[in-house]
Design a protein around this motif. Structure first.
Motif, short mmCIF file in Angstrom:
data_model
loop_
_atom_site.label_atom_id
_atom_site.label_comp_id
_atom_site.label_asym_id
_atom_site.label_seq_id
_atom_site.Cartn_x
_atom_site.Cartn_y
_atom_site.Cartn_z
N VAL A 107 -5.93 -4.03 6.55
CA VAL A 107 -4.98 -2.97 6.24
C VAL A 107 -5.65 -1.92 5.36
O VAL A 107 -6.16 -2.24 4.27
N PRO A 108 -5.69 -0.66 5.78
CA PRO A 108 -6.25 0.40 4.93
C PRO A 108 -5.46 0.51 3.62
O PRO A 108 -4.22 0.48 3.62
N GLY A 109 -6.17 0.64 2.53
CA GLY A 109 -5.52 0.71 1.22
C GLY A 109 -5.53 -0.59 0.47
O GLY A 109 -5.26 -0.60 -0.73
N VAL A 110 -5.81 -1.68 1.14
CA VAL A 110 -6.05 -2.96 0.45
C VAL A 110 -7.49 -2.93 -0.04
O VAL A 110 -8.41 -2.73 0.74
N THR B 223 -5.90 -1.80 -5.54
CA THR B 223 -4.79 -2.60 -5.02
C THR B 223 -5.32 -3.98 -4.65
O THR B 223 -6.11 -4.12 -3.70
N MET B 224 -4.90 -4.99 -5.41
CA MET B 224 -5.35 -6.36 -5.22
C MET B 224 -4.21 -7.19 -4.65
O MET B 224 -3.10 -7.17 -5.18
N LEU B 225 -4.49 -7.92 -3.60
CA LEU B 225 -3.49 -8.80 -3.00
C LEU B 225 -3.92 -10.25 -3.17
O LEU B 225 -5.06 -10.61 -2.85
N VAL C 30 0.83 -1.20 0.00
CA VAL C 30 0.00 0.00 0.00
C VAL C 30 0.87 1.26 0.00
O VAL C 30 0.60 2.21 -0.75
N ALA C 31 1.91 1.27 0.80
CA ALA C 31 2.80 2.43 0.86
C ALA C 31 3.44 2.71 -0.50
O ALA C 31 3.57 3.86 -0.91
N SER C 32 3.81 1.64 -1.21
CA SER C 32 4.44 1.80 -2.52
C SER C 32 3.44 2.22 -3.59
O SER C 32 3.82 2.82 -4.60
N ALA C 33 2.18 1.91 -3.37
CA ALA C 33 1.16 2.15 -4.38
C ALA C 33 0.52 3.54 -4.29
O ALA C 33 -0.17 3.95 -5.22
N LYS C 34 0.74 4.25 -3.20
CA LYS C 34 0.06 5.52 -2.96
C LYS C 34 1.04 6.69 -2.95
O LYS C 34 2.14 6.60 -2.41
N PHE C 35 0.61 7.79 -3.54
CA PHE C 35 1.38 9.03 -3.45
C PHE C 35 1.29 9.59 -2.03
O PHE C 35 0.33 9.33 -1.31
N PRO C 36 2.28 10.39 -1.62
CA PRO C 36 2.18 11.08 -0.33
C PRO C 36 0.93 11.97 -0.29
O PRO C 36 0.50 12.46 -1.32
#
Length: 270
Positions: A180-183, A161-163, A122-128
């Motif tokens: 996890v938020p963002g999943v 974002t698919m896991l 999620v951290a890698s997939a989202k802009f700041p």
């Protein structure tokens, strides 16, 4: 830097973009059907896109897909109104960044085993400020039909974002992963899941351990308000999937070609 429960997500976004076919169908509860593409060809991408599918998973994990093919395929798919998704080969930050810079409407990450790995994705997939993704490419906005500033404003809440849950550890930790938020979506990889749980693949489908694992994954997705999908082998299995899943990805280009020739050659030689 990670997302919080208050950040808009693909499930809660108010962004309206007709180019995002997969997202729009998921939000409308319309059961999108995707397929996998393993052959690195713009023409293959175009041909498959014209079948009526809602999305194509460009398979950079198991397919013969490098960076050039990934970019070219996403461009071809998106230009025909279909949603391109990249299945990356792993969760490393640089791999996810490269995939997202194609303009993919979603990413699929294989073999996620725990919540820490999910948070890393999620951290890698989202802009700041929600994540760590860097901006420097003009390409991703094109596949969304947007300018770069417009893309920067909407990407965090529209890219899916698919896991993949396809290991014993993933099943054991699936509730924490789904929380996890963002999943956005849990995707069942039935073949690897069977191999991990049963020691063989494919599963028959009635093995108690396999059935319990699938049930647990679906339950975790529902509990945490996430979508759930899986890979299927054919139209009949995909239709059956409507009862339990929000989307399916039905077989792939290599199997579709092989299966057609095998069946028709059997008729020709009979």
């Amino acid at each position: 830097m990670t997302r919080t429960m208050s950040d808009p997500t693909p499930q809660t976004t108010t962004v309206q973009n007709p180019r995002l076919r997969l997202l729009n169908k998921l939000r409308a509860g319309e059961f999108p059907v995707l397929t996998f593409m393993a052959i690195p060809s713009v023409r293959m991408a175009q041909i498959v896109s014209l079948t009526g599918l809602d999305g194509i998973v460009v398979d950079a994990e198991h397919g013969h897909i490098g960076d050039d093919a990934m970019h070219n395929s996403v461009s071809a798919i998106a230009s025909l109104g279909i949603s391109p998704v990249i299945r990356v080969r792993g969760p490393a930050h640089d791999i996810l960044k490269r995939a997202l810079d194609t303009g993919a409407h979603g990413i699929m990450v294989p073999q996620v085993n725990n919540a820490d790995e999910a948070r890393q994705v999620v951290a890698s997939a989202k802009f700041p400020p929600q994540g760590l993704r860097g901006q420097g490419s003009a390409f991703p906005a094109i596949a969304h039909g947007l300018t770069t500033p417009e893309y920067m404003k909407s990407a965090n809440e529209t890219i899916i974002t698919m896991l993949q849950i396809e290991t014993k550890a993933g099943v054991e930790n699936v509730d924490e992963i789904a929380a996890v938020p963002g999943v956005d979506l849990l995707f069942i990889g039935p073949n690897d899941l069977a191999q991990s749980l049963l020691g063989y693949t494919p599963a028959r489908g009635d093995e108690p351990e396999f059935v319990a694992a699938v049930d647990k994954i679906i339950a975790a997705a529902r509990k945490h308000g996430k979508w759930c999908g899986r890979m299927t082998n054919d139209g009949a299995a995909s239709k059956e999937g409507r009862k339990r899943y929000d989307m399916v990805s039905m077989t792939g280009d290599t199997k579709a070609i092989q299966n057609w020739y095998i069946a028709e050659l059997a008729v020709a030689r009979s």
